[in-house]
Write an enzyme that holds these catalytic residues in place. Structure first.
Site, short mmCIF file in Angstrom:
data_model
loop_
_atom_site.label_atom_id
_atom_site.label_comp_id
_atom_site.label_asym_id
_atom_site.label_seq_id
_atom_site.Cartn_x
_atom_site.Cartn_y
_atom_site.Cartn_z
CD GLU A 305 -63.72 -68.03 -35.89
OE1 GLU A 305 -63.60 -69.24 -35.67
OE2 GLU A 305 -64.81 -67.47 -36.09
CG ASP A 378 -69.39 -68.59 -39.95
OD1 ASP A 378 -69.22 -69.64 -40.58
OD2 ASP A 378 -69.21 -68.48 -38.73
CD GLU A 406 -71.54 -72.37 -36.32
OE1 GLU A 406 -70.87 -72.87 -37.25
OE2 GLU A 406 -71.10 -71.48 -35.57
O1 GCW Z 1 -68.70 -70.69 -37.94
C1 GCW Z 1 -67.59 -70.52 -37.13
C2 GCW Z 1 -67.89 -71.40 -36.00
C3 GCW Z 1 -66.67 -71.96 -35.33
C4 GCW Z 1 -65.79 -72.56 -36.40
C5 GCW Z 1 -65.41 -71.48 -37.40
C6 GCW Z 1 -64.58 -72.01 -38.54
C7 GCW Z 1 -64.34 -74.44 -36.23
O2 GCW Z 1 -68.71 -70.73 -35.08
O3 GCW Z 1 -67.07 -72.91 -34.40
O4 GCW Z 1 -64.63 -73.14 -35.85
O5 GCW Z 1 -66.57 -70.94 -37.96
O6 GCW Z 1 -65.16 -72.34 -39.57
O7 GCW Z 1 -63.38 -72.11 -38.41
#
Ligand code: GCW
Length: 714
Positions: A305, A378, A406
């Site tokens: 990311e 995720d 989340e």
């Molecule tokens: O799920 C995603 C989240 C991010 C997070 C990322 C990760 C910390 O939206 O906020 O960043 O995963 O796990 O690195």
């Protein structure tokens, strides 16, 4: 005499009860709220405690016993160094009294953290013994938990516990400016601007809560790491927190930014094969350990990311992780290297981590652990397991669960995540034949790893009740308990949490245990049933936006990439006719998932694109089944509300009202999810919602206009 004692115990009981009702209970005490237990147990617990050792940890042990035993109505505690009959005898082999009762072999088997609690039949004395003071502390917490939750009279006890994982770690996604990424319980509990001089009482309360459930590590800062955490100033602050945690057996870890040598050290680059870079990390490790001798190690999110990593220099994850591991190894530290990687123009996102990491199997140092999210995408309400579990036979893997919600309604929805964690841990990967469960792959049973670990992304903030929703505390609790014993059932965990947190009332416990155990399935049903995933709103991830289109956005951040709804049907074809993600699973799972008729229905639209008229095993068309699932999710939440309302009067008013208000939000949002998804998918299916189901209460066009305001959640 007899009557007098009955009256006095009744009085104590009344006091305990009225205290919990009169006092506003705000949740700040977590699972230490309820100091009640069955009268049966009270008579059987000695109040003389023999402890012959002294240390900060033994001091905590004394304080815990001195606080809980009287509060439980058992009686005032007196401590002694002398042995006698009918006592609680606590300690390690350094205590002569313990050494006379147990032999060395029996205790060394327990490792660092294990313990024995024993009371032989007909004996008054209860023995709580361990190899180390931390093991002893865990034993004492277990002893208190037994008193509070066990239905036995504890006349006979024979427990030996050795934790499933060596490192049981919370990951805080807390930023240095006090915000918390994906945090829904207020700002960070770490007050960086006040430290090192001002010490919040929360630090110790946090350590105590963690130790009581066996958590022994905390990564203090966000994996999206600010390099500043490694400056001298911040390390001085970290040192203070580490000092508070130490007697509770909790090690501090830090997330590090891979570019730190460049950003902080002013080096030309952060190439892991550059000698200057290596030297910078070696010096940094020396500096950290000179301040915090029991520092746990680093957590790293790299080339993920947009964050920097070894690939920026044409190096591999192994090159990067090993360089850090070499810097930490002389001090006993570990590197937890995350496998959460995916590239916008790569293959199916679900396949990418496997493709990057599995070829590196065998190349990582012994003190590197690859930290792997439970699913391949995720932290969705439900995902199949990540196929990397079992595929890396020469590399230690640790599961990463998300405790913060989340994707599961933030701290507004009552969702007991233990069943999600349990489902993942109990999944058989078949990687080494039957019974190669994720629990056994990661806890060292299958591959005999020298270090084992498990992580949970914390849901903790500065809210009075720590987690936003009172029931969200149960997810922190469940993570700790499963990290300690990955064979515990969610039913047991819910039962003991409810008794310690709310009341022993059997009806309350039974009813709310049922709600908790159903709650995760309810959220799957009203958000993403039958294998759907990633339908949530852009960036904030709250609420449904299956239609979401953002010009120029990464396609793999958009719901349409995942649901692929069209007039022909819905779902992501990851079978051998599609992205072939199924090939990353071992047989027989590969074939089971690949075949529409054998693929478990809970993963159907994860692995297959199916026509709206596809007939499921129960005879329903896919479209109708989607409607039934979404509706049943909503219906369940409404039943949760009714069940909760029936609990009025059984617990304190404040928590009753708080939970009641959040359940109302959850019910409203469940209907929002149901209507948004069904009305939107209906534009493709063109089919009616079955007549016996409740009609949508929203209008699609209006739902599309909702702009979610994050500010109300911080
Ligand atoms: O799920 C995603 C989240 C991010 C997070 C990322 C990760 C910390 O939206 O906020 O960043 O995963 O796990 O690195």
């Amino acid at each position: 005499m007899k009557i007098k004692s009955i009256i006095s115990s009744l009085f104590i009981l009344l006091l305990v009860n009225s205290a919990s009702f009169a006092q506003a209970i705000d949740g700040s005490q977590l699972w230490f709220t309820n100091q009640q237990h069955s009268a049966k147990v009270r008579t059987a617990i000695p109040t003389i405690v023999c402890i012959q050792e002294e240390s900060a940890t033994f001091q905590i042990i004394k304080e815990e016993l001195a606080e809980s035993i009287p509060a439980l109505g058992i009686g005032e505690v007196s401590f002694t160094q002398k042995t006698a009959k009918n006592i609680v005898l606590v300690g390690t082999l350094k205590s002569k009294a313990i050494a006379s009762q147990l032999n060395e072999d029996e205790l060394t088997k327990l490792g660092n953290d294990g313990f024995i609690i024993r009371r032989s039949k007909g004996e008054g004395t209860i023995l709580i013994a361990a190899n180390t003071e931390f093991g002893t502390l865990y034993g004492v917490y277990e002893f208190l938990r037994l008193i509070k939750t066990s239905s036995s009279d504890l006349a006979e006890i024979d427990r030996i516990e050795i934790p499933s994982y060596h490192r049981r770690v919370l990951n805080h996604w807390d930023n240095l400016d006090g915000t918390v990424e994906r945090g829904y319980a207020g700002h960070s509990i770490w007050k960086w601007d006040e430290l090192p001089s001002t010490i919040s009482p929360r630090y110790e309360a946090y350590a105590r809560a963690n130790a009581s459930i066996g958590i022994n590590g905390a990564v203090l800062n966000n994996v999206n790491a600010n390099p500043d955490i490694l400056t001298k100033d911040y390390l001085e602050k970290v040192k203070v927190i580490a000092g508070i945690f130490r007697p509770y057996g909790i090690k501090v870890y830090l997330s590090v930014n891979f570019s730190s040598p460049k950003e902080l050290g002013g080096l030309e680059n952060s190439d892991p094969l550059n000698d200057q870079v290596k030297a910078w990390w070696n010096d940094k490790a020396d500096e950290i350990y000179s301040m915090i001798p029991d520092f746990g190690g680093f957590l790293v999110k790299a080339n993920s990311e947009g964050l920097p990593g070894p690939q920026d220099y044409g190096r591999t994850h192994a090159d990067g992780a090993n360089m850090l591991a070499d810097a930490l190894a002389p001090h006993g530290g570990i590197v937890m290297w995350r496998a959460f990687v995916y590239n916008p123009d790569g293959d199916d996102r679900a396949k990418q981590a496997y493709k990057e990491f599995v070829p590196l199997d065998g190349q990582f140092r012994k003190n590197v652990i690859i930290q792997l999210k439970n699913g391949p995408i995720d932290f969705q309400p439900r995902e199949p397991f990540s196929p990397m579990f079992g595929a890396m036979k020469y590399t230690t893997l640790m599961p990463e669960f998300q405790i913060t919600q989340e994707y599961l309604g933030f701290s507004d929805h009552l969702v007991f995540l233990s069943t999600l964690f349990e489902e993942c841990l109990n999944t058989d990967t078949y990687a080494e034949g039957p019974n190669t469960t994720i629990a056994r792959i990661t806890d060292g049973e299958v591959f005999n790893d020298s270090i084992t670990a498990i992580a949970g992304v914390a849901n903790i903030g500065e809210d009075t009740n720590w987690c936003g929703h009172h029931f969200a505390q149960s997810n922190w609790y469940a993570f700790g308990r499963l990290a300690w014993n990955n064979k515990l059932s969610s039913a047991e965990i819910a039962n003991e949490w409810l008794k310690q947190t709310f009341t022993q009332d059997a009806d309350f416990v039974a009813q709310m245990q049922t709600v908790m155990l159903q709650s995760r399935e309810a959220v799957v049903d009203y958000m993403t049933p039958i294998g759907l995933h990633h339908l949530m709103g852009w960036s904030h991830h709250h609420g449904p936006e299956p239609w979401c289109e953002i010009p120029g956005a990464r396609p793999d951040w958009l719901p349409t990439y995942y649901h692929k709804a069209d007039s022909a049907g819905i779902g992501f074809d990851r079978s051998t006719t599609g992205s072939e993600a199924v090939l990353q699973y071992a047989e027989p799972l590969r074939s089971i998932y690949d075949n529409i008729s054998t693929c478990p229905e809970m993963y159907l639209l994860w692995f297959h694109h199916l026509s709206w008229d596809y007939i499921l095993h129960n005879g329903n068309t896919l479209w109708d089944e989607l409607c039934y699932k979404y509706s049943s999710g909503v219906d369940r939440v409404k039943v949760f509300q009714q069940t909760w309302d029936r609990m009025e009067g059984k617990i304190d008013v404040q928590r009753f009202k708080d939970v009641q208000a959040r359940l109302a939000i959850q019910a409203t949002e469940a209907m929002w999810w149901r209507d948004a998804c069904l009305l939107y998918f209906q534009t493709f299916s063109g089919k009616p919602i079955p007549m016996e189901l409740e009609r949508p209460v929203h209008v699609l066009e209006k739902l599309k206009q909702i702009k979610f305001d994050m500010t109300h959640h911080n």
